[in-house]
Scaffold this motif. Structure first.
Motif, PDB file in Angstrom:
ATOM      1  N   ASP A 258       0.815  -1.223   0.000  1.00 31.75           N
ATOM      2  CA  ASP A 258       0.000   0.000   0.000  1.00 31.75           C
ATOM      3  C   ASP A 258       0.847   1.271   0.000  1.00 31.75           C
ATOM      4  OD1 ASP A 258       0.920  -0.425   2.581  1.00 31.75           O
ATOM      5  OD2 ASP A 258      -0.863   0.462   3.515  1.00 31.75           O
ATOM      6  N   LYS A 259       2.190   1.109   0.083  1.00 31.76           N
ATOM      7  CA  LYS A 259       3.089   2.259   0.055  1.00 31.76           C
ATOM      8  C   LYS A 259       3.886   2.334  -1.245  1.00 31.76           C
ATOM      9  CE  LYS A 259       1.881   3.572   4.142  1.00 31.76           C
ATOM     10  NZ  LYS A 259       1.058   4.806   4.333  1.00 31.76           N
ATOM     11  N   ALA A 260       3.474   1.567  -2.250  1.00 24.31           N
ATOM     12  CA  ALA A 260       4.186   1.577  -3.533  1.00 24.31           C
ATOM     13  C   ALA A 260       4.203   2.972  -4.150  1.00 24.31           C
ATOM     14  CB  ALA A 260       3.545   0.581  -4.495  1.00 24.31           C
ATOM     15  N   HIS A 261       3.144   3.759  -3.886  1.00 27.64           N
ATOM     16  CA  HIS A 261       3.063   5.100  -4.487  1.00 27.64           C
ATOM     17  C   HIS A 261       4.207   6.002  -4.012  1.00 27.64           C
ATOM     18  CE1 HIS A 261       1.004   5.607  -0.586  1.00 27.64           C
ATOM     19  NE2 HIS A 261       1.374   6.866  -0.668  1.00 27.64           N
ATOM     20  N   LEU A 262       4.746   5.731  -2.817  1.00 28.46           N
ATOM     21  CA  LEU A 262       5.851   6.551  -2.326  1.00 28.46           C
ATOM     22  C   LEU A 262       7.099   6.367  -3.183  1.00 28.46           C
ATOM     23  CD1 LEU A 262       5.431   5.935   1.508  1.00 28.46           C
ATOM     24  CD2 LEU A 262       4.704   7.943   0.196  1.00 28.46           C
ATOM     25  N   VAL A 271       9.905   2.266 -12.610  1.00 25.58           N
ATOM     26  CA  VAL A 271      10.661   1.321 -11.788  1.00 25.58           C
ATOM     27  C   VAL A 271       9.884   0.014 -11.658  1.00 25.58           C
ATOM     28  CG1 VAL A 271      11.788   3.164 -10.509  1.00 25.58           C
ATOM     29  CG2 VAL A 271       9.678   2.178  -9.631  1.00 25.58           C
ATOM     30  N   ILE A 272      10.608  -1.081 -11.567  1.00 28.57           N
ATOM     31  CA  ILE A 272      10.001  -2.413 -11.508  1.00 28.57           C
ATOM     32  C   ILE A 272       9.959  -2.894 -10.062  1.00 28.57           C
ATOM     33  CG2 ILE A 272      10.197  -4.822 -12.245  1.00 28.57           C
ATOM     34  CD1 ILE A 272      11.608  -3.807 -14.758  1.00 28.57           C
ATOM     35  N   MET A 273       8.762  -3.182  -9.574  1.00 34.67           N
ATOM     36  CA  MET A 273       8.585  -3.707  -8.220  1.00 34.67           C
ATOM     37  C   MET A 273       8.318  -5.206  -8.296  1.00 34.67           C
ATOM     38  SD  MET A 273       6.403  -0.727  -6.329  1.00 34.67           S
ATOM     39  CE  MET A 273       6.898   1.001  -6.470  1.00 34.67           C
ATOM     40  N   VAL A 274       8.966  -5.931  -7.410  1.00 38.76           N
ATOM     41  CA  VAL A 274       8.838  -7.395  -7.380  1.00 38.76           C
ATOM     42  C   VAL A 274       8.052  -7.792  -6.139  1.00 38.76           C
ATOM     43  CG1 VAL A 274      10.080  -9.589  -7.322  1.00 38.76           C
ATOM     44  CG2 VAL A 274      11.038  -7.624  -8.580  1.00 38.76           C
ATOM     45  N   PRO A 275       6.944  -8.554  -6.298  1.00 41.20           N
ATOM     46  CA  PRO A 275       6.196  -9.013  -5.120  1.00 41.20           C
ATOM     47  C   PRO A 275       7.094  -9.790  -4.167  1.00 41.20           C
ATOM     48  CG  PRO A 275       4.951  -9.425  -7.121  1.00 41.20           C
ATOM     49  CD  PRO A 275       6.325  -8.998  -7.556  1.00 41.20           C
ATOM     50  N   ASN A 276       6.906  -9.548  -2.864  1.00 43.26           N
ATOM     51  CA  ASN A 276       7.732 -10.188  -1.845  1.00 43.26           C
ATOM     52  C   ASN A 276       6.805 -10.605  -0.705  1.00 43.26           C
ATOM     53  OD1 ASN A 276       9.613  -9.708   0.838  1.00 43.26           O
ATOM     54  ND2 ASN A 276      10.746 -10.612  -0.853  1.00 43.26           N
ATOM     55  N   GLY A 277       6.285 -11.817  -0.818  1.00 41.43           N
ATOM     56  CA  GLY A 277       5.276 -12.224   0.143  1.00 41.43           C
ATOM     57  C   GLY A 277       3.931 -11.628  -0.236  1.00 41.43           C
ATOM     58  N   GLY A 278       2.947 -11.849   0.588  1.00 40.96           N
ATOM     59  CA  GLY A 278       1.614 -11.382   0.238  1.00 40.96           C
ATOM     60  C   GLY A 278       1.398  -9.896   0.363  1.00 40.96           C
TER      61      GLY A 278
END
Length: 333
Positions: A258-262, A271-278
């Motif tokens: 929920d803080k990806a927008h930061l 930028v590429i974000m990789v899921p890390n756990g749920g």
């Protein structure tokens, strides 16, 4: 009766009268237009006014006619509409790098984009918390010189200074001139910065434009492409927090979803974000390791943390330990 010397500029006078004195709420009748022209020592007849209005319309001016109880002629759509002029004025008034004197001058010019009746709506003050106008009036002209150097791909020389507690200039390098090749300007942390290749240190550096003086655009070709063949100005600005220097390093951040927008707000949405756990993600980014970067992390209150590399994590721990130690020290009396 002979014509005045202003007669040849009749159409120009009429255009200025319409732009400055009319809008949708304030039309002028043909009789009033003739009267206004007379004040400029320009004679006009009713028929010639209609011909002139048509000529201005064909030229591209949005001449409108309103009929009814209060008929008249006015300029409709303008190159800058009133909300756009308000936006520009707000930007000028709230900008820290434009001095108060230059702000006042620019605002007077912006008022000329609207009618005299609309200008009253533009007289407003914009307050931005902590916004302080700079003392250096020459920044306005510095930016122009720097754009010239960037466009012509020429090196520049300048002197660089700070202000002491008496607001007097203290030159760095004992007043010796810097020699750099400009690559672009960045607006960051309420200041303008020049990003340039330093000829002495053979590295890309940045300088606050309001602290530069005696700028000279030379005939020397720009340097630095050999050392930085793929240099990108936007990437340079993203790496530097508060435009402070330090060691560049690829770091991995781990944050709540929920803080990806930061991260997007700070580094862009590419930028590429990789899921890390749920509930979490990781992202690896190049940044300049500095107290300002650590301060940004600290302000996120654990929602995004520094996960690696170990060298960066150790530096962050030292930063936090030093800050805690400073806080625990008793104030001196």
């Amino acid at each position: 009766m002979s014509k005045s010397s202003n007669q040849k500029t009749k159409l120009l006078h009429l255009c200025r009268i319409l732009l400055r004195q009319t809008d949708e709420e304030h039309p002028l009748s043909v009789a009033q237009l003739i009267e206004e022209l007379a004040r400029q020592d320009v004679k006009a007849e009713r028929k010639s006014i209609y011909d002139d209005l048509e000529a201005l319309r064909q030229f591209g001016l949005d001449i409108q006619c309103r009929k009814g109880k209060f008929p008249g002629w006015f300029v409709g759509e303008r190159e800058f509409e009133l909300p756009e002029v308000k936006l520009l004025m707000d930007a000028v008034q709230s900008s820290r790098f434009i001095t108060q004197k230059k702000s006042d001058a620019l605002i007077r010019k912006l008022e000329g984009l609207a009618s005299v009746h609309q200008a009253g709506q533009l007289q407003r003050q914009v307050y931005v918390s902590g916004r302080i106008k700079l003392m250096n009036e020459s920044i306005y002209y510095n930016v122009d010189k720097l754009h010239t150097a960037i466009a012509s791909q020429r090196a520049i020389t300048f002197k660089y200074f700070d202000y002491d507690i008496a607001r007097k200039k203290v030159f760095r390098q004992e007043g010796k001139r810097y020699v750099v090749s400009p690559y672009g300007l960045i607006w960051n942390s309420e200041n303008y910065y020049l990003v340039a290749f330093d000829h002495t240190h053979r590295a890309m550096r940045h300088y606050r434009v309001d602290k530069m003086t005696e700028i000279v655009v030379t005939n020397v070709d720009r340097e630095g492409r050999d050392q930085y063949p793929a240099f990108q100005l936007a990437e340079y600005g993203q790496k530097h927090f508060g435009m402070y220097g330090g060691q560049e390093m690829k770091v991995t951040l781990r944050g709540r979803r929920d803080k990806a927008h930061l991260v997007w707000d700070r580094f862009g949405q590419d930028v590429i974000m990789v899921p890390n756990g749920g509930e979490h993600f990781t992202v690896t980014l190049p940044v300049i390791i500095s107290p300002q970067f650590f301060g940004w992390l600290l302000g996120l209150d654990g929602s995004i943390v520094l996960a690696g590399p170990g060298e960066a994590v150790s530096a962050y721990r030292r930063f936090l330990s030093a800050a805690l130690e400073e806080l625990q020290q008793e104030p001196s009396h």
